[in-house]
Design a protein around this motif. Structure first.
Motif, short mmCIF file in Angstrom:
data_model
loop_
_atom_site.label_atom_id
_atom_site.label_comp_id
_atom_site.label_asym_id
_atom_site.label_seq_id
_atom_site.Cartn_x
_atom_site.Cartn_y
_atom_site.Cartn_z
N UNK A 125 15.83 11.74 36.97
CA UNK A 125 14.93 11.93 36.03
C UNK A 125 14.63 13.39 35.38
N UNK A 126 14.73 13.52 34.01
CA UNK A 126 15.01 14.83 33.34
C UNK A 126 13.98 14.84 32.42
N UNK A 127 13.50 16.09 32.43
CA UNK A 127 12.52 16.67 31.26
C UNK A 127 13.37 17.57 30.36
N UNK A 128 13.34 17.57 29.07
CA UNK A 128 14.02 18.57 28.49
C UNK A 128 15.64 18.94 28.79
N UNK A 129 16.10 17.79 29.37
CA UNK A 129 17.57 17.96 29.76
C UNK A 129 17.44 18.63 31.44
N UNK A 130 16.48 18.83 32.05
CA UNK A 130 16.56 19.43 33.35
C UNK A 130 15.99 18.52 34.14
N UNK A 131 16.54 18.44 35.54
CA UNK A 131 16.28 17.63 36.48
C UNK A 131 15.17 17.70 37.14
N UNK A 132 13.92 16.83 37.29
CA UNK A 132 12.86 17.00 37.86
C UNK A 132 12.58 16.23 38.95
N UNK A 133 13.42 15.14 38.99
CA UNK A 133 13.54 14.17 40.36
C UNK A 133 14.93 13.60 40.53
N UNK A 134 15.10 13.26 41.69
CA UNK A 134 16.22 12.53 42.29
C UNK A 134 15.86 11.44 43.19
N UNK A 135 16.64 10.38 43.12
CA UNK A 135 16.76 8.97 43.77
C UNK A 135 17.58 8.89 44.70
N UNK A 136 17.52 8.51 46.01
CA UNK A 136 18.74 7.90 46.72
C UNK A 136 18.28 6.88 47.64
N UNK A 137 19.00 5.61 47.52
CA UNK A 137 18.91 4.37 48.39
C UNK A 137 19.95 4.32 49.22
N UNK A 138 19.46 3.81 50.22
CA UNK A 138 20.45 3.81 51.36
C UNK A 138 20.08 2.47 52.12
N UNK A 139 21.22 1.96 52.68
CA UNK A 139 21.08 0.44 53.25
C UNK A 139 21.39 0.35 54.54
N UNK A 140 20.66 -0.39 55.34
CA UNK A 140 20.68 -0.55 56.78
C UNK A 140 20.84 -1.84 57.03
N UNK A 141 21.94 -2.36 57.55
CA UNK A 141 22.47 -3.82 57.66
C UNK A 141 21.78 -4.31 59.01
N UNK A 142 21.30 -5.49 58.90
CA UNK A 142 20.71 -6.31 60.31
C UNK A 142 20.99 -7.81 60.46
#
Length: 266
Positions: A125-142
């Motif tokens: 997520x950017x505001x004026x070209x600068x990163x304000x937020x990051x997102x990471x998804x990870x999976x656990x198999x079951x």
């Protein structure tokens, strides 16, 4: 600097009483942890793993893509993870979950702050070209299907000296110095639940989601450089997002890699 804690009681009451938040099975706020993603992944085998939310007022082993480590000062960010159990979803569609999360975060930030937040592919997520937020998804198999944990790190009141990298920003630095983190978190959770529920009800079709993502993606239409796995580099115009969430650069689909906006854009 005044950095009040999250109002845990208000948040739990909202989860219990607000129909828009009935998606969530539990919400916990802790003062500090290593990584909210790691904590929820450790509980992924539990039968109640779907709809769990874990929020930390500070993290000392937060993880980004490519195992990058970042540390959040106390009460200066929103650092949270959400666990979901998507049933009946095709494996190739799973990559849309972090993109959906990015759309939800953008909409929440816009609504609370009025700032022009956008997405850099895939889910920064950017505001004026600068990163304000990051997102990471990870999976656990079951044995009864996968559990996906989506982590969100959103800079709220960080000062210039506290930023993890020079090209980052915070909501305060971008012009929203008095953000109520409790209200922002409530809206992030509301937007995520709404979009995830719609996606599930549509049988995991991205026909609607892809248009919403494109409308918020600042990567489209600009010249980019993609650092691909294996050390390859691809430069060209970012033309579109395909049905698998891949970025099309010069007609070539890119599913993973670090993308830089050229011509002075991050």
């Amino acid at each position: 600097m005044n950095r009040p804690p999250l109002d845990t009681q208000l948040l739990r009451r909202a989860v219990a009483e607000d129909p828009r938040l009935s998606f969530y099975s539990e919400l916990d706020v802790v003062d500090s942890t290593g990584s909210t993603n790691a904590d929820l992944l450790a509980k992924a085998a539990d039968t109640g793993a779907h709809g769990r939310v874990l929020v930390a007022e500070s993290q000392d082993r937060g993880r980004g893509r490519h195992d990058r480590v970042w540390v959040s000062p106390p009460r200066a960010q929103l650092a949270l993870s959400i666990s979901v159990r998507p049933r009946g979803i095709a494996p190739e569609a799973m990559g849309w979950l972090p993109l959906l999360t990015g759309v939800a975060v953008v909409d929440a930030v816009r609504a609370v702050t009025g700032l022009d937040a956008n997405l850099k592919w895939p889910n920064d997520v950017l505001i004026a070209g600068r990163k304000v937020a990051g997102i990471l998804a990870e999976v656990s198999a079951g044995p009864d299907g996968p559990t996906v944990v989506v982590g969100i790190g959103l800079n709220v009141s960080l000062t210039q000296d506290e930023l993890p990298v020079p090209h980052a920003t915070s909501l305060a630095l971008a012009g929203a110095p008095d953000v109520d983190r409790t209200e922002l978190l409530r809206l992030v959770l509301t937007e995520f639940a709404r979009r995830y529920t719609q996606w599930s009800a549509a049988g995991w079709s991205v026909a609607s989601l892809i248009g919403d993502y494109r409308a918020r993606c600042s990567t489209l239409g600009v010249e980019v450089r993609a650092e691909l796995p294996g050390g390859q580099t691809l430069t060209g115009a970012a033309e579109d997002i395909d049905a698998h969430g891949r970025l099309l650069i010069g007609g070539r689909p890119v599913s993973a890699g670090d993308v830089t906006h050229l011509h002075g854009q991050y």
